[in-house]
Write a protein that holds these residues in place. Structure first.
Motif, mmCIF file in Angstrom:
data_model
loop_
_atom_site.group_PDB
_atom_site.id
_atom_site.type_symbol
_atom_site.label_atom_id
_atom_site.label_comp_id
_atom_site.label_asym_id
_atom_site.label_seq_id
_atom_site.Cartn_x
_atom_site.Cartn_y
_atom_site.Cartn_z
ATOM 1 N N GLN A 86 0.879 -1.172 0.099
ATOM 2 C CA GLN A 86 -0.093 0.036 -0.002
ATOM 3 C C GLN A 86 0.832 1.441 0.056
ATOM 4 O OE1 GLN A 86 -2.538 -0.353 3.437
ATOM 5 N NE2 GLN A 86 -3.870 -1.823 2.545
ATOM 6 N N ARG A 87 1.990 1.134 0.309
ATOM 7 C CA ARG A 87 2.935 2.341 0.232
ATOM 8 C C ARG A 87 4.050 2.148 -0.851
ATOM 9 N NH1 ARG A 87 0.596 1.213 4.583
ATOM 10 N NH2 ARG A 87 -0.111 2.788 5.784
ATOM 11 N N ALA A 88 3.361 1.503 -1.878
ATOM 12 C CA ALA A 88 4.241 1.550 -3.345
ATOM 13 C C ALA A 88 5.522 0.806 -3.398
ATOM 14 C CB ALA A 88 4.305 3.289 -3.702
ATOM 15 N N LEU A 89 5.409 -0.179 -2.451
ATOM 16 C CA LEU A 89 6.744 -0.964 -2.762
ATOM 17 C C LEU A 89 6.419 -2.135 -3.276
ATOM 18 C CD1 LEU A 89 7.965 -0.687 0.812
ATOM 19 C CD2 LEU A 89 9.455 -0.286 -1.117
ATOM 20 N N ALA A 90 7.084 -2.419 -4.462
ATOM 21 C CA ALA A 90 6.729 -3.776 -5.531
ATOM 22 C C ALA A 90 7.378 -4.761 -4.619
ATOM 23 C CB ALA A 90 7.914 -3.632 -6.584
ATOM 24 N N GLU A 91 6.958 -5.921 -5.095
ATOM 25 C CA GLU A 91 6.849 -7.348 -4.434
ATOM 26 C C GLU A 91 8.713 -7.626 -4.148
ATOM 27 O OE1 GLU A 91 5.499 -10.276 -2.100
ATOM 28 O OE2 GLU A 91 4.331 -8.834 -3.493
ATOM 29 N N HIS A 92 9.307 -7.461 -5.364
ATOM 30 C CA HIS A 92 10.770 -7.670 -5.171
ATOM 31 C C HIS A 92 11.333 -6.688 -4.049
ATOM 32 C CE1 HIS A 92 11.014 -4.358 -8.067
ATOM 33 N NE2 HIS A 92 12.412 -4.126 -7.396
ATOM 34 N N GLU A 93 10.866 -5.502 -4.063
ATOM 35 C CA GLU A 93 11.445 -4.494 -2.878
ATOM 36 C C GLU A 93 10.999 -5.135 -1.443
ATOM 37 O OE1 GLU A 93 11.376 -0.097 -5.165
ATOM 38 O OE2 GLU A 93 9.641 -1.075 -4.721
ATOM 39 N N ILE A 94 9.839 -5.514 -1.547
ATOM 40 C CA ILE A 94 9.559 -5.888 -0.111
ATOM 41 C C ILE A 94 10.223 -7.135 0.483
ATOM 42 C CG2 ILE A 94 7.178 -7.224 0.945
ATOM 43 C CD1 ILE A 94 5.473 -5.391 -0.762
ATOM 44 N N ASP A 95 10.455 -8.059 -0.735
ATOM 45 C CA ASP A 95 11.279 -9.416 -0.501
ATOM 46 C C ASP A 95 12.510 -8.948 0.212
ATOM 47 O OD1 ASP A 95 9.166 -10.908 -1.158
ATOM 48 O OD2 ASP A 95 10.194 -11.258 -3.236
ATOM 49 N N ALA A 96 13.107 -7.844 -0.142
ATOM 50 C CA ALA A 96 14.485 -7.539 0.003
ATOM 51 C C ALA A 96 14.398 -6.622 1.458
ATOM 52 C CB ALA A 96 15.044 -6.314 -1.042
ATOM 53 N N ILE A 97 13.686 -5.888 1.772
ATOM 54 C CA ILE A 97 13.424 -5.313 2.985
ATOM 55 C C ILE A 97 12.678 -5.695 4.394
ATOM 56 C CG2 ILE A 97 13.768 -2.949 1.596
ATOM 57 C CD1 ILE A 97 10.765 -2.359 2.255
ATOM 58 N N LEU A 98 12.053 -6.816 3.947
ATOM 59 C CA LEU A 98 11.189 -7.316 4.916
ATOM 60 C C LEU A 98 11.686 -7.510 6.345
ATOM 61 C CD1 LEU A 98 8.373 -7.927 5.428
ATOM 62 C CD2 LEU A 98 8.804 -10.448 4.746
ATOM 63 N N PRO A 99 13.020 -8.111 6.186
ATOM 64 C CA PRO A 99 13.702 -8.588 7.546
ATOM 65 C C PRO A 99 14.063 -7.036 8.347
ATOM 66 C CG PRO A 99 14.762 -9.821 6.014
ATOM 67 C CD PRO A 99 13.837 -8.940 5.007
ATOM 68 N N GLU A 100 14.679 -6.012 7.653
ATOM 69 C CA GLU A 100 14.708 -4.941 8.146
ATOM 70 C C GLU A 100 13.507 -4.194 8.726
ATOM 71 O OE1 GLU A 100 16.734 -1.481 9.587
ATOM 72 O OE2 GLU A 100 17.379 -3.216 8.664
ATOM 73 N N ALA A 101 12.532 -4.349 7.942
ATOM 74 C CA ALA A 101 11.182 -3.492 8.088
ATOM 75 C C ALA A 101 10.490 -4.339 9.555
ATOM 76 C CB ALA A 101 10.102 -4.029 7.172
#
Length: 106
Positions: A86-101
């Motif tokens: 919902q905050r305009a992150l693409a699926e591949h970006e979410i995969d990369a930042i999920l642990p940090e998030a």
């Protein structure tokens, strides 16, 4: 903000944007989402400055950011993925930042 509003650009932490909109249009949501995106991009909290016209607005932004950091840290992964989407992150970006998030609240 209209349906034609470009949320992807407005939420991109590498872009500078100016938002003008009437009361109740979602400016607070957008600003706090940008702050969250900046944190996810590696900005330190002390490097972020958000200015409002009232203490009430500043407190609302702070409360919302804390609430959203709790969502990232504590909610099930599918809910966190939807939240980030919902905050305009693409699926591949979410995969990369999920642990940090998941660790931003710390």
């Amino acid at each position: 903000m209209s349906d034609a509003f470009d949320f992807k650009t407005a939420l991109d932490p590498s872009r500078s944007v100016v938002i003008e909109a009437c009361a109740g249009s979602g400016k607070t949501w957008l600003l706090v989402s940008r702050i969250l995106r900046l944190l996810l991009a590696g900005a330190k909290p002390g490097e972020i400055l958000a200015i409002t016209f009232t203490r009430k607005a500043a407190q609302e932004m702070q409360a919302r950011l804390l609430e959203w950091l709790n969502v990232l840290a504590l909610q099930p992964e599918d809910e966190v993925r939807e939240f980030l989407s919902q905050r305009a992150l693409a699926e591949h970006e979410i995969d990369a930042i999920l642990p940090e998030a998941r660790n931003l609240l710390e």
